[in-house]
Scaffold this motif. Structure first.
Motif, PDB file in Angstrom:
ATOM      1  N   GLY A  53     -28.974  43.144  -7.761  1.00 57.42           N
ATOM      2  CA  GLY A  53     -29.736  41.909  -7.901  1.00 57.42           C
ATOM      3  C   GLY A  53     -28.960  40.810  -8.593  1.00 57.42           C
ATOM      4  O   GLY A  53     -27.866  41.020  -9.124  1.00 57.42           O
ATOM      5  N   ILE A  54     -29.539  39.614  -8.599  1.00 59.98           N
ATOM      6  CA  ILE A  54     -28.880  38.455  -9.201  1.00 59.98           C
ATOM      7  C   ILE A  54     -28.644  38.677 -10.694  1.00 59.98           C
ATOM      8  O   ILE A  54     -27.576  38.351 -11.231  1.00 59.98           O
ATOM      9  CB  ILE A  54     -29.715  37.176  -8.982  1.00 59.98           C
ATOM     10  CG1 ILE A  54     -29.772  36.826  -7.488  1.00 59.98           C
ATOM     11  CG2 ILE A  54     -29.123  36.009  -9.772  1.00 59.98           C
ATOM     12  CD1 ILE A  54     -28.425  36.482  -6.887  1.00 59.98           C
ATOM     13  N   GLY A  55     -29.608  39.249 -11.389  1.00 60.11           N
ATOM     14  CA  GLY A  55     -29.436  39.496 -12.815  1.00 60.11           C
ATOM     15  C   GLY A  55     -28.297  40.438 -13.108  1.00 60.11           C
ATOM     16  O   GLY A  55     -27.482  40.197 -14.017  1.00 60.11           O
ATOM     17  N   GLU A  58     -25.017  38.656 -12.553  1.00 63.16           N
ATOM     18  CA  GLU A  58     -24.671  37.785 -13.683  1.00 63.16           C
ATOM     19  C   GLU A  58     -24.087  38.598 -14.833  1.00 63.16           C
ATOM     20  O   GLU A  58     -23.144  38.163 -15.507  1.00 63.16           O
ATOM     21  CB  GLU A  58     -25.906  37.018 -14.130  1.00 63.16           C
ATOM     22  CG  GLU A  58     -26.380  35.975 -13.124  1.00 63.16           C
ATOM     23  CD  GLU A  58     -27.692  35.316 -13.526  1.00 63.16           C
ATOM     24  OE1 GLU A  58     -28.366  35.852 -14.443  1.00 63.16           O
ATOM     25  OE2 GLU A  58     -28.048  34.280 -12.921  1.00 63.16           O
ATOM     26  N   ASP A  59     -24.639  39.795 -15.061  1.00 61.49           N
ATOM     27  CA  ASP A  59     -24.089  40.668 -16.105  1.00 61.49           C
ATOM     28  C   ASP A  59     -22.673  41.118 -15.740  1.00 61.49           C
ATOM     29  O   ASP A  59     -21.792  41.201 -16.607  1.00 61.49           O
ATOM     30  CB  ASP A  59     -24.990  41.887 -16.292  1.00 61.49           C
ATOM     31  CG  ASP A  59     -26.341  41.530 -16.913  1.00 61.49           C
ATOM     32  OD1 ASP A  59     -26.440  40.439 -17.507  1.00 61.49           O
ATOM     33  OD2 ASP A  59     -27.282  42.338 -16.782  1.00 61.49           O
ATOM     34  N   LEU A  78     -16.162  38.968  -6.951  1.00 58.04           N
ATOM     35  CA  LEU A  78     -17.517  38.998  -6.405  1.00 58.04           C
ATOM     36  C   LEU A  78     -17.496  38.773  -4.899  1.00 58.04           C
ATOM     37  O   LEU A  78     -18.300  39.354  -4.157  1.00 58.04           O
ATOM     38  CB  LEU A  78     -18.391  37.942  -7.085  1.00 58.04           C
ATOM     39  CG  LEU A  78     -19.238  38.463  -8.248  1.00 58.04           C
ATOM     40  CD1 LEU A  78     -18.353  38.775  -9.458  1.00 58.04           C
ATOM     41  CD2 LEU A  78     -20.321  37.459  -8.632  1.00 58.04           C
ATOM     42  N   GLY A  79     -16.580  37.948  -4.446  1.00 56.82           N
ATOM     43  CA  GLY A  79     -16.481  37.660  -3.014  1.00 56.82           C
ATOM     44  C   GLY A  79     -16.133  38.892  -2.188  1.00 56.82           C
ATOM     45  O   GLY A  79     -16.605  39.042  -1.054  1.00 56.82           O
ATOM     46  N   VAL A 100     -25.306  37.735  -2.672  1.00 54.19           N
ATOM     47  CA  VAL A 100     -24.363  37.746  -3.789  1.00 54.19           C
ATOM     48  C   VAL A 100     -24.018  36.299  -4.110  1.00 54.19           C
ATOM     49  O   VAL A 100     -23.434  35.582  -3.280  1.00 54.19           O
ATOM     50  CB  VAL A 100     -23.091  38.553  -3.457  1.00 54.19           C
ATOM     51  CG1 VAL A 100     -22.090  38.467  -4.616  1.00 54.19           C
ATOM     52  CG2 VAL A 100     -23.443  40.004  -3.167  1.00 54.19           C
ATOM     53  N   ASP A 101     -24.379  35.863  -5.296  1.00 58.76           N
ATOM     54  CA  ASP A 101     -24.198  34.471  -5.713  1.00 58.76           C
ATOM     55  C   ASP A 101     -22.825  34.298  -6.343  1.00 58.76           C
ATOM     56  O   ASP A 101     -22.560  34.812  -7.435  1.00 58.76           O
ATOM     57  CB  ASP A 101     -25.292  34.105  -6.714  1.00 58.76           C
ATOM     58  CG  ASP A 101     -25.321  32.611  -7.018  1.00 58.76           C
ATOM     59  OD1 ASP A 101     -24.751  31.842  -6.209  1.00 58.76           O
ATOM     60  OD2 ASP A 101     -25.901  32.225  -8.042  1.00 58.76           O
TER      61      ASP A 101
END
Length: 339
Positions: A53-55, A58-59, A78-79, A100-101
């Protein structure tokens, strides 16, 4: 099984499959492999695709930053995970994958060297393969992987061009252009006579220079930010300081891929003419304080008429003739340049 639910597929399975089926075919496979290792290091082995998830992302990003990775490198890490997940979805292996942001694209690398720093580096004792790498990057402005991949057959001596992208290699977003062949690089190849790779270790491609670079950087008393890509950024900065048109600098650095018509532009005698002229001036100026570079330049620098900036003479390197433009030297070093 095709079309599995995301909660039934492990993230580690997706990453492993991506590298096994696709990782070996991409140009940046070493970077992709390292990125996958970082994903595996942070995410628990039991993590399913549904739990990305997004959270949690971010972690993960915060963990990468805490490890000292730059924003640009964290984005690439991340990419790779995003590409692995999207590939699995496109191939119908997973019914749905999370978004994936990616973090915003960071600022361009801020550092470039002063003339004194480059001279100090070039005069430092170093292995032959590192000297060859620095010379290729200085004379072409190319990226490190392009310099390490460069082979003799990519040097077009008839047209005085360096084809940084070998035939058969697919271009990527890090475009490898055709650039002018400078006399110094031509002379080095004539002198060193490499059998295949211009930058080599006993004939083999040099895979990494990290350890050697750190030793030479410290010996040259250069700051930690002076990494190999600093040469490329320095070349670009010096070209712009010499008023080389932005489109020529962009073409030299591979920031502009060009279209069908542009494929023939490199055969124009004036192809990247201002960039070629300025690069030659830069190399000649450095050669005044770098004996090994002066040997390659092969001209009596003191005989060049410094009052005629636009005049040129003909220089012969081996069996090849080049137009050599009189050097005008660098602008006085400013506090900004000495960062």
């Amino acid at each position: 099984m095709a079309g599995q639910a995301p909660q039934d597929v492990l993230l580690s399975t997706v990453l492993t499959r991506y590298m096994a089926q696709h990782g070996g075919t991409i140009a940046s496979k070493a970077t992709a492999s390292r990125a996958v290792d970082l994903w595996r290091e942070w995410w628990p082995v039991t993590t399913t695709v549904a739990e990305v998830g997004i959270g949690q992302q971010e972690d993960f990003l915060g963990w990468l930053r805490g490890r000292g990775y730059s924003e640009g490198y964290a984005r690439r890490v991340l990419g790779v995970g995003k590409s692995a997940l999207n590939r699995a979805w496109k191939r119908g292996e997973i019914a749905q994958v999370p978004f994936v942001d990616l973090p915003p694209i960071g600022e361009a690398y801020p550092h470039y060297a002063s003339r004194e720093q480059v001279v100090r580096l070039l005069n430092t004792q170093m292995p032959e393969h590192l000297w060859a790498l620095l010379l290729v990057r200085l004379c072409t402005g190319c990226r490190g992987d392009a310099a390490q991949d460069l082979q003799v057959f990519q040097i077009d001596r008839r047209a005085n061009l360096v084809r940084l992208n070998p035939p058969g290699r697919q271009q990527t977003k890090k475009y490898r252009p055709v650039v002018p062949l400078l006399p110094a690089l031509a002379a080095y190849i004539d002198q060193a006579k490499p059998s295949a790779y211009v930058v080599h270790w006993h004939g083999r491609r040099v895979a990494s220079i990290k350890t050697t670079w750190r030793k030479v950087r410290k010996a040259a008393l250069l700051p930690p930010w002076f990494v190999p890509k600093t040469i490329r950024h320095t070349v670009a900065t010096w070209l712009r300081q010499r008023s080389v048109p932005a489109w020529e600098v962009s073409g030299l650095l591979g920031h502009h891929a060009g279209g069908t018509t542009d494929r023939y532009a490199k055969f124009d005698p004036a192809y990247l003419g201002e960039a070629r002229k300025a690069l030659q001036q830069i190399v000649e100026d450095l050669a005044r304080d770098v004996p090994r570079l002066a040997e390659l330049v092969g001209v009596n620098l003191g005989s060049v008429d410094a009052t005629a900036d636009n005049e040129s003479s003909t220089e012969t390197i081996g069996t090849h003739r080049f137009q050599v433009v009189g050097g005008t030297g660098f602008e006085p070093v400013t506090p900004t340049m000495s960062r």
